[in-house]
Scaffold this motif. Structure first.
Motif: not given
Length: 210
Positions: A79-80, A111-114, A117-120, A129-132
């Motif tokens: 994430v960092r 969409l790729l950066p999103v 991040a969500l996959a991580t 919901h938390e991930a979003v």
């Protein structure tokens, strides 16, 4: 030498250059045509309208993010690194970044950066919901830091601000501001960003344990 043929990438590049110089409000099909030295109607063979042009700007900026993601690393490190990669491109294109966060992109570049991040976050154990919500927090933090660092506002206009005038602060009325004035006027943006990013990640890690 013959003029470079008109193309969508060339038009988008001209828009990016204009936005970084004068802000997104300066963008119009007529202005881009004038900057390129072509007729305005010729742009429509490559870009249908201003909205599509701004989408192209956002997609081009996002496509330049260099991710160095290690799937085997701890999720906090991943994430960092993703946040730092986004900040790097945002710092390079501060005004265009404000365009990025204002567009709803459906392209691969958008969409790729999103997705990353969500996959991580999902692989770390967070629900959808938390991930979003966490992703939105990170975006808000990065954009907020950008506003402070480079002085651009959501309206894409430059901010003209002066440093805190320590001599004008009444220490009796504002003892904390007066006492901490040297630290308030001195800001290492790189260090401040990483400090705040660390706090965010720690807080999210606590949330995961709950």
């Amino acid at each position: 030498m013959p003029a470079e043929p008109l193309s969508r990438p060339r038009i988008v590049a001209a828009a990016i250059d204009l936005i970084e110089r004068e802000g997104a409000d300066a963008v119009s099909m007529r202005r881009i045509a004038a900057d390129l030295g072509v007729g305005v109607m010729s742009l429509y063979n490559h870009v249908p309208n201003k909205s599509a042009l701004l989408d192209g700007v956002a997609e081009t900026v996002l496509s330049q993010i260099e991710f160095s993601d290690d799937p085997d690393a701890d999720w906090t490190d991943r994430v960092r690194m993703q946040a730092l990669a986004f900040r790097q491109i945002a710092h390079h294109y501060p005004r265009c970044t404000m365009v990025v966060v204002s567009r709803q992109l459906q392209s691969t570049a958008g969409l790729l950066p999103v997705e990353r991040a969500l996959a991580t976050l999902r692989s770390a154990g967070f629900g959808g919901h938390e991930a979003v919500r966490i992703l939105r927090v990170f975006i808000a933090y990065i954009v907020g830091s950008l506003l402070r660092e480079v002085g651009v506002t959501p309206t894409f206009a430059p901010v003209h601000r002066s440093d805190l005038a320590v001599e004008n602060v009444d220490p009796l009325l504002f003892p904390q501001v007066s006492g901490l004035a040297p630290m308030l006027v001195d800001c290492d943006h790189e260090s401040e960003f990483e400090f705040g990013l660390g706090l965010l990640i720690q807080a999210i890690a606590v949330q995961l344990k709950r």
